[in-house]
Design a protein around this motif. Structure first.
Motif, short mmCIF file in Angstrom:
data_model
loop_
_atom_site.label_atom_id
_atom_site.label_comp_id
_atom_site.label_asym_id
_atom_site.label_seq_id
_atom_site.Cartn_x
_atom_site.Cartn_y
_atom_site.Cartn_z
N LEU A 44 -25.52 -4.34 5.68
CA LEU A 44 -24.89 -3.04 5.43
C LEU A 44 -23.88 -3.12 4.31
CD1 LEU A 44 -24.35 -1.76 9.09
CD2 LEU A 44 -26.04 -0.94 7.43
N HIS A 45 -23.10 -4.21 4.27
CA HIS A 45 -22.12 -4.38 3.20
C HIS A 45 -22.79 -4.54 1.85
CE1 HIS A 45 -17.96 -5.09 2.04
NE2 HIS A 45 -18.35 -6.12 1.30
N ALA A 46 -24.00 -5.13 1.85
CA ALA A 46 -24.71 -5.33 0.59
C ALA A 46 -25.36 -4.04 0.09
CB ALA A 46 -25.76 -6.43 0.76
N VAL A 47 -25.98 -3.29 0.98
CA VAL A 47 -26.67 -2.07 0.55
C VAL A 47 -25.69 -0.95 0.22
CG1 VAL A 47 -28.74 -2.66 1.85
CG2 VAL A 47 -26.97 -1.27 2.94
N THR A 48 -24.47 -1.01 0.74
CA THR A 48 -23.44 -0.01 0.39
C THR A 48 -22.56 -0.45 -0.76
OG1 THR A 48 -21.99 -0.93 2.10
CG2 THR A 48 -23.39 0.94 2.72
N PHE A 49 -22.92 -1.58 -1.41
CA PHE A 49 -22.22 -2.07 -2.60
C PHE A 49 -20.73 -2.31 -2.36
CE2 PHE A 49 -25.87 0.42 -4.06
CZ PHE A 49 -26.56 -0.55 -4.78
N CYS A 50 -20.40 -2.82 -1.18
CA CYS A 50 -19.04 -3.29 -0.83
C CYS A 50 -17.99 -2.17 -0.81
CB CYS A 50 -18.59 -4.39 -1.80
SG CYS A 50 -19.76 -5.73 -2.01
N PHE A 51 -18.41 -0.93 -0.62
CA PHE A 51 -17.44 0.17 -0.67
C PHE A 51 -16.85 0.50 0.70
CE2 PHE A 51 -19.67 1.19 -4.69
CZ PHE A 51 -18.56 1.27 -5.52
N PHE A 52 -17.54 0.18 1.78
CA PHE A 52 -17.10 0.61 3.10
C PHE A 52 -16.44 -0.50 3.91
CE2 PHE A 52 -20.39 3.61 1.88
CZ PHE A 52 -19.79 4.82 2.19
N SER A 106 -9.61 -8.63 -8.78
CA SER A 106 -10.14 -7.30 -9.01
C SER A 106 -11.35 -7.04 -8.11
CB SER A 106 -10.56 -7.16 -10.48
OG SER A 106 -11.58 -8.10 -10.81
N PHE A 107 -11.69 -5.76 -7.98
CA PHE A 107 -12.84 -5.39 -7.16
C PHE A 107 -14.13 -5.96 -7.72
CE2 PHE A 107 -16.40 -2.52 -6.31
CZ PHE A 107 -16.41 -2.53 -4.92
N LEU A 108 -14.25 -6.04 -9.03
CA LEU A 108 -15.45 -6.60 -9.65
C LEU A 108 -15.60 -8.08 -9.30
CD1 LEU A 108 -17.87 -6.23 -11.51
CD2 LEU A 108 -16.37 -6.77 -13.45
N ALA A 109 -14.49 -8.82 -9.25
CA ALA A 109 -14.56 -10.24 -8.90
C ALA A 109 -15.00 -10.42 -7.45
CB ALA A 109 -13.21 -10.91 -9.13
N ILE A 110 -14.46 -9.61 -6.54
CA ILE A 110 -14.87 -9.68 -5.13
C ILE A 110 -16.33 -9.28 -4.98
CG2 ILE A 110 -14.42 -8.79 -2.84
CD1 ILE A 110 -11.53 -8.41 -3.60
N PHE A 111 -16.74 -8.25 -5.73
CA PHE A 111 -18.13 -7.79 -5.70
C PHE A 111 -19.09 -8.90 -6.12
CE2 PHE A 111 -21.77 -5.82 -7.78
CZ PHE A 111 -22.19 -4.90 -6.84
N CYS A 112 -18.77 -9.57 -7.22
CA CYS A 112 -19.64 -10.65 -7.72
C CYS A 112 -19.65 -11.85 -6.77
CB CYS A 112 -19.19 -11.08 -9.11
SG CYS A 112 -19.36 -9.80 -10.39
N ASP A 113 -18.49 -12.18 -6.21
CA ASP A 113 -18.43 -13.32 -5.28
C ASP A 113 -19.22 -13.05 -4.01
OD1 ASP A 113 -16.90 -14.84 -6.97
OD2 ASP A 113 -14.99 -14.27 -6.09
N PHE A 114 -19.21 -11.81 -3.54
CA PHE A 114 -19.98 -11.49 -2.33
C PHE A 114 -21.48 -11.65 -2.56
CE2 PHE A 114 -22.39 -8.25 0.02
CZ PHE A 114 -22.20 -8.71 1.32
N TYR A 115 -21.99 -11.14 -3.66
CA TYR A 115 -23.42 -11.23 -3.92
C TYR A 115 -23.84 -12.63 -4.36
CZ TYR A 115 -24.06 -6.22 -3.38
OH TYR A 115 -24.12 -4.95 -2.86
#
Length: 343
Positions: free
Chosen positions: A224-232, A292-301
């Protein structure tokens, strides 16, 4: 004089021949030993350690042509050397865990090709690996052990995978006893969550966050976190070990600069401050900057667990659509919505 002259000249010539042949014999003997070392010992060490460039193994330094590591190799390869001699040489090595793993793998390979004493080599391989496991057991906590297992070798030559570490050396050589150790298992679990030291870069903010260790997220929440692109915020991320160590060092640098000046700041790196860098009671006051949010986004994926979840979900979806097309397609030449979704 006719008798004495030639006799004297002959004796002097014989003495000159003896003086000349002794160094030449010694030089030939050393050349023959070096040739044997290059023909037999060097290829075996290169095969065991995964070296591609082996010239450094026969390049002697002017001041110290033989090191403790060379003597350790000799003792391991020598069938008449006792285990006590190998242990004494091993205790004087700069990297004992690494050399114990190499010695264990060398004896394991010797057990496969040896015509005699194969069981002895197998027993020694297990024994040497236990030395490496015992050294790893001396780490005071998991943070120190994880940092030790991931520290790259400075003198590792170009080979398989470039630079290597203790954990990679254990994986390549299939050292199951060390990999089964609790510290190694903790490191593998950290890798699964994305806590990888090699990915950390403070300037580009790469490798600064990983999945939280306390409550490992379920498969569904990761999806769910992946398909919602880490927004929720279905998943909680925490700083990686490398990020914490970097922040701790910055705090120690600032403290040394503020209290004792630049001279003591340099002495901080000379002593290494190893006594309190990995102490658990000093990790509570670490202040890590929020990326930044972009760094967290990239680290998650980039987390291995996230990749595994997404690939598994994509395979399941593919099989579901493929089965639906086979069961519900009417066979008409026109493309249906289900076939379009499948393609």
């Amino acid at each position: 004089r006719g008798v004495g002259g030639p006799g004297l000249s002959r004796s002097s010539s014989l003495s000159s021949m003896d003086d000349g042949t002794a160094p030449s014999r010694e030089a030939r003997r050393k050349a023959r030993q070096l040739q044997i070392y290059r023909e037999y010992v060097t290829p075996f060490i290169a095969q065991v350690c995964g070296y591609k460039e082996v010239t450094f193994l026969t390049t002697a330094q002017p001041k110290s042509p033989w090191t403790t590591v060379d003597l350790l190799y000799w003792a391991v390869l020598n069938p008449h050397a006792e285990e006590d001699l190998v242990r004494v040489l091993w205790t004087h090595c700069h990297e004992p865990i690494r050399m114990a793993l190499v010695a264990s793998h060398m004896t394991a390979e010797l057990a496969k090709v040896a015509r005699f004493h194969a069981q002895r080599y197998e027993r020694l391989a297990v024994r040497y690996e236990s030395w490496a496991t015992g050294c790893l057991q001396q780490c005071t906590n998991e943070h120190e052990a994880r940092w030790l297992l991931q520290r790259p070798f400075d003198d590792w030559p170009p080979g398989r995978g470039g630079s290597s570490t203790l954990i990679l050396l254990s994986i390549r050589n299939k050292k199951k006893a060390l990999l089964a150790h609790e510290h190694a298992q903790g490191l593998l679990d950290a890798w699964w969550r994305g806590d990888i030291v090699e990915r950390f870069d403070s300037e580009s903010e790469t490798g600064v966050r990983c999945l939280k260790e306390d409550n490992e997220p379920h498969f569904i929440f990761v999806l769910l976190h992946a398909v919602t692109f880490c927004f929720f915020g279905f998943i909680t991320m925490e700083p990686t070990l490398a990020c914490k160590v970097h922040a701790k060092r910055k705090q120690e640098e600032a403290k040394a600069t503020e209290e004792r000046g630049m001279l003591n700041k340099r002495s901080l790196y000379r002593t290494g401050n190893a006594a309190n860098l990995f102490a658990l009671d000093t990790w509570d006051d670490i202040v890590v900057e929020e990326p930044s949010f972009l760094a967290i986004f990239c680290d998650f994926y980039a987390t291995p667990k996230t990749k595994f979840v997404l690939r598994t979900a994509s395979y399941v979806l593919f099989l579901f659509l493929y089965g639906a097309v086979l069961m519900f397609d009417d066979g008409s030449p026109d493309l249906s919505k289900l076939e379009i979704a499948f393609f």
